[in-house]
Design an enzyme around this catalytic site. Structure first.
Site, PDB file in Angstrom:
ATOM      1  N   HIS A 129      -2.977   7.465   6.939  1.00 55.71           N
ATOM      2  CA  HIS A 129      -2.049   8.375   6.242  1.00 55.71           C
ATOM      3  C   HIS A 129      -2.800   9.562   5.626  1.00 55.71           C
ATOM      4  O   HIS A 129      -2.324  10.691   5.657  1.00 55.71           O
ATOM      5  CB  HIS A 129      -1.339   7.640   5.099  1.00 55.71           C
ATOM      6  CG  HIS A 129      -0.123   6.871   5.514  1.00 55.71           C
ATOM      7  ND1 HIS A 129       0.968   7.447   6.126  1.00 55.71           N
ATOM      8  CD2 HIS A 129       0.189   5.550   5.372  1.00 55.71           C
ATOM      9  CE1 HIS A 129       1.896   6.514   6.347  1.00 55.71           C
ATOM     10  NE2 HIS A 129       1.447   5.351   5.910  1.00 55.71           N
ATOM     11  N   GLY A 139       0.816  -1.210   0.000  1.00 53.34           N
ATOM     12  CA  GLY A 139       0.000   0.000   0.000  1.00 53.34           C
ATOM     13  C   GLY A 139       0.846   1.256   0.000  1.00 53.34           C
ATOM     14  O   GLY A 139       1.973   1.253   0.500  1.00 53.34           O
ATOM     15  N   CYS A 178       5.658   0.219   7.676  1.00 59.90           N
ATOM     16  CA  CYS A 178       5.307   1.421   6.923  1.00 59.90           C
ATOM     17  C   CYS A 178       6.518   1.912   6.149  1.00 59.90           C
ATOM     18  O   CYS A 178       7.626   1.972   6.702  1.00 59.90           O
ATOM     19  CB  CYS A 178       4.839   2.506   7.890  1.00 59.90           C
ATOM     20  SG  CYS A 178       4.352   4.019   7.057  1.00 59.90           S
ATOM     21  N   LEU A 179       6.311   2.271   4.878  1.00 58.10           N
ATOM     22  CA  LEU A 179       7.419   2.783   4.055  1.00 58.10           C
ATOM     23  C   LEU A 179       7.999   4.074   4.619  1.00 58.10           C
ATOM     24  O   LEU A 179       9.133   4.425   4.322  1.00 58.10           O
ATOM     25  CB  LEU A 179       6.936   3.034   2.620  1.00 58.10           C
ATOM     26  CG  LEU A 179       6.611   1.793   1.790  1.00 58.10           C
ATOM     27  CD1 LEU A 179       5.884   2.178   0.520  1.00 58.10           C
ATOM     28  CD2 LEU A 179       7.869   1.005   1.460  1.00 58.10           C
ATOM     29  N   GLN A 203       2.582  10.002   1.388  1.00 63.38           N
ATOM     30  CA  GLN A 203       3.923   9.399   1.374  1.00 63.38           C
ATOM     31  C   GLN A 203       4.728   9.786   0.134  1.00 63.38           C
ATOM     32  O   GLN A 203       5.935   9.590   0.103  1.00 63.38           O
ATOM     33  CB  GLN A 203       3.817   7.871   1.476  1.00 63.38           C
ATOM     34  CG  GLN A 203       3.275   7.429   2.830  1.00 63.38           C
ATOM     35  CD  GLN A 203       3.182   5.932   2.911  1.00 63.38           C
ATOM     36  OE1 GLN A 203       2.280   5.343   2.324  1.00 63.38           O
ATOM     37  NE2 GLN A 203       4.110   5.311   3.610  1.00 63.38           N
ATOM     38  N   HIS A 234      -4.658   1.433   7.684  1.00 63.96           N
ATOM     39  CA  HIS A 234      -3.340   2.060   7.798  1.00 63.96           C
ATOM     40  C   HIS A 234      -3.196   3.172   6.741  1.00 63.96           C
ATOM     41  O   HIS A 234      -2.750   4.278   7.042  1.00 63.96           O
ATOM     42  CB  HIS A 234      -2.264   0.976   7.614  1.00 63.96           C
ATOM     43  CG  HIS A 234      -0.852   1.470   7.609  1.00 63.96           C
ATOM     44  ND1 HIS A 234       0.035   1.211   8.627  1.00 63.96           N
ATOM     45  CD2 HIS A 234      -0.159   2.199   6.690  1.00 63.96           C
ATOM     46  CE1 HIS A 234       1.207   1.772   8.342  1.00 63.96           C
ATOM     47  NE2 HIS A 234       1.115   2.367   7.170  1.00 63.96           N
ATOM     48  N   GLU A 235      -3.619   2.871   5.505  1.00 64.20           N
ATOM     49  CA  GLU A 235      -3.515   3.875   4.435  1.00 64.20           C
ATOM     50  C   GLU A 235      -4.490   5.020   4.673  1.00 64.20           C
ATOM     51  O   GLU A 235      -4.162   6.181   4.432  1.00 64.20           O
ATOM     52  CB  GLU A 235      -3.767   3.231   3.067  1.00 64.20           C
ATOM     53  CG  GLU A 235      -2.834   2.083   2.694  1.00 64.20           C
ATOM     54  CD  GLU A 235      -1.354   2.415   2.809  1.00 64.20           C
ATOM     55  OE1 GLU A 235      -0.974   3.580   2.625  1.00 64.20           O
ATOM     56  OE2 GLU A 235      -0.569   1.493   3.113  1.00 64.20           O
TER      57      GLU A 235
HETATM   58 NI    NI Z   1       2.438   3.488   5.980  1.00 70.46          NI
END
Ligand code: NI
Length: 175
Positions: free
Chosen positions: A140, A47, A94-95, A52, A136-137
């Site tokens: 963000h 995702g 998470c990225l 991000q 989670h997304e």
């Molecule tokens: Ni994330």
């Protein structure tokens, strides 16, 4: 298409609340295409949210099978949760926090409503890792990060070892 830069914590754009998308135009199509290319460039990640890549908008892309095929790709624009079950703790990555994993409590079953990149509304029921990833997304998109969701830094915030290739939730510990 282009691979976009991924912003890491504590960059302030990760705290920005995403604006709702009203124009399903060429600019949006380019952003979505670039986000998809960027997601697939992050080996194993499933995702990616617009924040991000430095764009505070209500847009994320997700592919539960990103590591193998591309046929589970979905684009979520202006998403809303319409139903949610009881919470359960799962482990997330998470990225934007490539060094860490977090134990987070979230509903394990949700119904989400969103628009696709052409503005068509759809409704989806999701469970387990897929439900967790959607939430989670969506966090963000509202400037909320997994570090805000933990109960204790001592027990719920975990340093990854060794350094991972695939931080955004695609982790064998995620279920
Ligand atoms: Ni994330």
């Amino acid at each position: 298409m282009a691979i976009l830069k991924i912003y890491k914590y504590p960059h302030p754009v990760l705290r920005a609340v995403g604006e709702r998308v009203t124009a399903f135009d060429e600019t949006l199509q380019t952003l979505v295409a670039d986000m998809i290319e960027t997601l697939y460039a992050c080996t194993g990640a499933i995702g990616l949210a617009a924040q991000q890549v430095g764009q505070p908008l209500q847009v994320f892309v997700m592919d539960m099978a990103a590591a193998s095929t591309k046929d589970q790709l979905r684009v979520y624009i202006n998403p809303e949760i319409v139903q949610a079950s009881r919470n359960k703790t799962m482990r997330e990555g998470c990225l934007s926090f490539p060094e860490y994993l977090a134990n987070v409590k979230r509903p394990q079953k949700i119904t989400v409503k969103a628009q696709d990149q052409w503005g068509q509304w759809f409704e989806q029921e999701a469970t387990m890792l897929e439900a967790v990833c959607i939430q989670h997304e969506m966090d963000h998109l509202n400037g909320v990060l997994m570090i805000d969701r933990i109960e204790s830094l001592k027990t719920d915030w975990i340093t990854r070892q060794p350094k991972p290739l695939n931080p955004e939730l695609a982790d064998e510990e995620a279920s």
